[in-house]
Design a protein around this motif. Structure first.
Motif, PDB file in Angstrom:
ATOM      1  N   GLN A  81      56.239 -24.870  23.073  1.00 57.52           N
ATOM      2  CA  GLN A  81      56.903 -24.485  21.589  1.00 57.52           C
ATOM      3  C   GLN A  81      57.761 -23.824  21.492  1.00 57.52           C
ATOM      4  OE1 GLN A  81      53.466 -24.477  18.819  1.00 57.52           O
ATOM      5  NE2 GLN A  81      52.716 -26.542  19.324  1.00 57.52           N
ATOM      6  N   CYS A  82      57.523 -22.556  22.423  1.00 56.57           N
ATOM      7  CA  CYS A  82      58.528 -21.206  22.433  1.00 56.57           C
ATOM      8  C   CYS A  82      59.469 -21.526  23.492  1.00 56.57           C
ATOM      9  CB  CYS A  82      57.564 -20.014  22.437  1.00 56.57           C
ATOM     10  SG  CYS A  82      56.265 -19.733  21.389  1.00 56.57           S
ATOM     11  N   ILE A  83      59.170 -22.279  24.634  1.00 53.86           N
ATOM     12  CA  ILE A  83      59.952 -22.067  25.574  1.00 53.86           C
ATOM     13  C   ILE A  83      60.700 -23.425  25.719  1.00 53.86           C
ATOM     14  CG2 ILE A  83      60.133 -21.925  28.102  1.00 53.86           C
ATOM     15  CD1 ILE A  83      57.837 -19.928  27.951  1.00 53.86           C
ATOM     16  N   SER A  84      60.448 -24.563  25.346  1.00 55.55           N
ATOM     17  CA  SER A  84      60.855 -25.759  25.181  1.00 55.55           C
ATOM     18  C   SER A  84      61.266 -26.499  26.488  1.00 55.55           C
ATOM     19  CB  SER A  84      62.305 -25.738  24.359  1.00 55.55           C
ATOM     20  OG  SER A  84      63.100 -25.254  25.059  1.00 55.55           O
ATOM     21  N   LYS A  85      61.398 -25.604  27.659  1.00 57.83           N
ATOM     22  CA  LYS A  85      61.956 -26.264  29.000  1.00 57.83           C
ATOM     23  C   LYS A  85      60.502 -26.380  29.850  1.00 57.83           C
ATOM     24  CE  LYS A  85      66.594 -25.189  29.093  1.00 57.83           C
ATOM     25  NZ  LYS A  85      67.911 -24.312  29.895  1.00 57.83           N
ATOM     26  N   PRO A  86      59.934 -27.637  30.114  1.00 59.53           N
ATOM     27  CA  PRO A  86      58.776 -27.592  30.716  1.00 59.53           C
ATOM     28  C   PRO A  86      58.757 -26.876  32.061  1.00 59.53           C
ATOM     29  CG  PRO A  86      59.538 -29.768  30.011  1.00 59.53           C
ATOM     30  CD  PRO A  86      60.485 -28.811  29.753  1.00 59.53           C
ATOM     31  N   LYS A  87      59.617 -26.869  32.847  1.00 64.91           N
ATOM     32  CA  LYS A  87      60.025 -26.257  34.248  1.00 64.91           C
ATOM     33  C   LYS A  87      59.715 -24.678  33.857  1.00 64.91           C
ATOM     34  CE  LYS A  87      62.494 -25.803  38.422  1.00 64.91           C
ATOM     35  NZ  LYS A  87      63.555 -26.253  38.959  1.00 64.91           N
ATOM     36  N   VAL A  88      60.113 -24.041  33.076  1.00 66.80           N
ATOM     37  CA  VAL A  88      60.146 -22.696  32.616  1.00 66.80           C
ATOM     38  C   VAL A  88      58.664 -22.347  32.138  1.00 66.80           C
ATOM     39  CG1 VAL A  88      60.932 -20.770  31.419  1.00 66.80           C
ATOM     40  CG2 VAL A  88      62.689 -22.329  32.370  1.00 66.80           C
ATOM     41  N   SER A 100      55.917 -23.686  32.865  1.00 66.16           N
ATOM     42  CA  SER A 100      55.029 -24.005  33.921  1.00 66.16           C
ATOM     43  C   SER A 100      55.219 -22.534  34.614  1.00 66.16           C
ATOM     44  CB  SER A 100      55.403 -25.092  34.807  1.00 66.16           C
ATOM     45  OG  SER A 100      54.519 -25.343  35.672  1.00 66.16           O
ATOM     46  N   ALA A 101      56.396 -22.088  34.715  1.00 67.23           N
ATOM     47  CA  ALA A 101      56.524 -20.818  35.659  1.00 67.23           C
ATOM     48  C   ALA A 101      55.665 -19.694  34.950  1.00 67.23           C
ATOM     49  CB  ALA A 101      58.039 -20.547  36.018  1.00 67.23           C
ATOM     50  N   VAL A 102      56.167 -19.551  33.575  1.00 68.84           N
ATOM     51  CA  VAL A 102      55.301 -18.962  32.728  1.00 68.84           C
ATOM     52  C   VAL A 102      53.844 -18.885  32.904  1.00 68.84           C
ATOM     53  CG1 VAL A 102      55.086 -17.738  30.452  1.00 68.84           C
ATOM     54  CG2 VAL A 102      57.627 -18.360  31.424  1.00 68.84           C
ATOM     55  N   LEU A 103      53.530 -20.128  32.690  1.00 69.85           N
ATOM     56  CA  LEU A 103      51.969 -20.197  32.742  1.00 69.85           C
ATOM     57  C   LEU A 103      51.327 -19.698  34.103  1.00 69.85           C
ATOM     58  CD1 LEU A 103      50.018 -21.371  30.846  1.00 69.85           C
ATOM     59  CD2 LEU A 103      50.133 -23.629  32.139  1.00 69.85           C
ATOM     60  N   ASP A 104      52.017 -19.981  35.179  1.00 68.70           N
ATOM     61  CA  ASP A 104      51.697 -19.418  36.596  1.00 68.70           C
ATOM     62  C   ASP A 104      51.622 -17.949  36.360  1.00 68.70           C
ATOM     63  OD1 ASP A 104      51.148 -22.081  37.313  1.00 68.70           O
ATOM     64  OD2 ASP A 104      53.252 -22.184  38.501  1.00 68.70           O
ATOM     65  N   CYS A 105      52.490 -17.289  36.061  1.00 70.05           N
ATOM     66  CA  CYS A 105      52.575 -15.816  35.909  1.00 70.05           C
ATOM     67  C   CYS A 105      51.600 -15.277  34.952  1.00 70.05           C
ATOM     68  CB  CYS A 105      54.247 -15.482  35.316  1.00 70.05           C
ATOM     69  SG  CYS A 105      54.598 -13.853  35.330  1.00 70.05           S
ATOM     70  N   LEU A 106      51.253 -15.617  33.822  1.00 68.43           N
ATOM     71  CA  LEU A 106      50.219 -15.307  33.011  1.00 68.43           C
ATOM     72  C   LEU A 106      48.827 -15.435  33.740  1.00 68.43           C
ATOM     73  CD1 LEU A 106      51.501 -16.727  29.421  1.00 68.43           C
ATOM     74  CD2 LEU A 106      51.608 -14.454  30.475  1.00 68.43           C
ATOM     75  N   ALA A 107      48.448 -16.474  34.404  1.00 67.04           N
ATOM     76  CA  ALA A 107      47.326 -16.689  35.291  1.00 67.04           C
ATOM     77  C   ALA A 107      47.180 -15.573  36.335  1.00 67.04           C
ATOM     78  CB  ALA A 107      47.320 -17.854  35.923  1.00 67.04           C
ATOM     79  N   GLN A 108      48.163 -14.696  36.611  1.00 60.76           N
ATOM     80  CA  GLN A 108      48.076 -14.069  37.939  1.00 60.76           C
ATOM     81  C   GLN A 108      47.311 -12.775  37.337  1.00 60.76           C
ATOM     82  OE1 GLN A 108      51.690 -13.052  40.110  1.00 60.76           O
ATOM     83  NE2 GLN A 108      52.270 -15.315  39.542  1.00 60.76           N
ATOM     84  N   ALA A 109      46.412 -12.100  37.904  1.00 67.75           N
ATOM     85  CA  ALA A 109      45.732 -10.931  37.633  1.00 67.75           C
ATOM     86  C   ALA A 109      46.386  -9.798  37.717  1.00 67.75           C
ATOM     87  CB  ALA A 109      44.344 -10.889  38.401  1.00 67.75           C
ATOM     88  N   ASP A 110      47.258  -9.624  38.747  1.00 66.09           N
ATOM     89  CA  ASP A 110      48.157  -8.428  38.840  1.00 66.09           C
ATOM     90  C   ASP A 110      49.654  -8.944  39.411  1.00 66.09           C
ATOM     91  OD1 ASP A 110      48.904  -6.031  39.058  1.00 66.09           O
ATOM     92  OD2 ASP A 110      47.856  -5.590  40.921  1.00 66.09           O
ATOM     93  N   HIS A 111      50.645  -8.081  39.111  1.00 70.97           N
ATOM     94  CA  HIS A 111      51.748  -8.599  39.594  1.00 70.97           C
ATOM     95  C   HIS A 111      52.471  -7.370  40.194  1.00 70.97           C
ATOM     96  CE1 HIS A 111      51.112 -10.830  35.596  1.00 70.97           C
ATOM     97  NE2 HIS A 111      51.788 -11.757  36.241  1.00 70.97           N
TER      98      HIS A 111
END
Length: 262
Positions: A47-54, A56-67
């Motif tokens: 709803q905020c990003i609108s592009k599914p590919k982006v 998905s990448a953000v969701l993967d990033c948020l799931a990481q415990a550390d960066h």
């Protein structure tokens, strides 16, 4: 230099192509700080990003415990180098108020100047001798009175403003249109190094960013955004200085100008 978990996450998100300030602020406005983002579903993100590919990448990033900080880790080991994000306490409140405020600030020098009483001094890259002297004199006296002088490290009035503040043994902030690890213009390398030691260098651009044309208006909105007021010393009709003045008006800052025949 230590770095907050929020800043680590913002750095990681900044590496995702298609995720920019607009998406960052939509997430912030709707869901608060990054700790809440980690609980979002794919549909909520979309709803905020609108592009599914982006999304998905953000969701993967948020799931990481550390960066990983691989791209900035060596730079952060240097004296005075730090990265703060929108959610960190050192981030200046006046900058938070502007439209599409930077998500990240790369800093080198005295970080305390971010929340100082700042005034921007801007003007032509090729000022007349009289106006160049005026810029330096105004900056000198403003710095003597306790204000920090903010400018863009460009040749001409910007350079004179920084030099005036340093001559007064006052404070100055240089906002860069490049990555903080690059000096532009190259002629100001000595000034760049001096400000890193005695003032503060600021950039929102990723490390290594070149002085691309579209980076300069982004730089200018930070120059005014960090400041309580903007003083335009001398400027052409289509100059970057007047872009800074327009940003200042939009940001509800005072704008001053040296008269045509001082």
């Amino acid at each position: 230099m230590s770095i907050s978990s929020e800043a680590r996450l913002c750095l990681a998100l900044s590496q995702i192509q298609g995720f920019g300030l607009k998406q960052f602020h939509l997430l912030r406005e709707q869901y608060g700080n990054p700790s809440s983002w980690r609980k979002l579903s794919f549909d909520a993100l979309n709803q905020c990003i609108s592009k599914p590919k982006v999304s998905s990448a953000v969701l993967d990033c948020l799931a990481q415990a550390d960066h990983s900080l691989n791209h900035v880790s060596d730079w952060l080991k240097q004296d005075g180098c730090s990265v703060v994000c929108y959610f960190d306490s050192p981030y200046p409140e006046v900058l938070r108020q502007i439209h599409l405020a930077p998500a990240l600030l790369y800093l080198k020098g005295n970080i305390g100047l971010l929340n100082h009483q700042n005034i921007a001094v801007v003007g032509s890259r090729k000022p007349s001798l009289q106006y160049a002297d005026i810029a330096q004199e105004y900056a000198f006296h403003l710095a003597k009175s306790g204000m920090s002088i903010v400018s863009g490290l460009a040749l001409g009035v910007d350079t004179k403003a920084h030099l005036g503040a340093l001559a007064a043994q006052g404070n100055t902030i240089a906002v860069l249109a490049t990555g903080i690890d690059r000096c532009y213009p190259a002629k100001n390398k000595d000034l760049y190094e001096l400000i890193a030691q005695e003032g503060l260098l600021v950039s929102e651009m990723p490390m290594g960013s070149a002085p691309l044309r579209h980076n300069f208006p982004r730089r200018n909105r930070i120059v005014s955004g960090l400041s309580r007021a903007v003083l335009v010393v001398e400027a052409g009709i289509k100059s970057g200085s007047l872009i800074t003045a327009r940003y200042a008006i939009e940001q509800n800052r005072d704008v001053y100008a040296v008269p045509g025949s001082p």
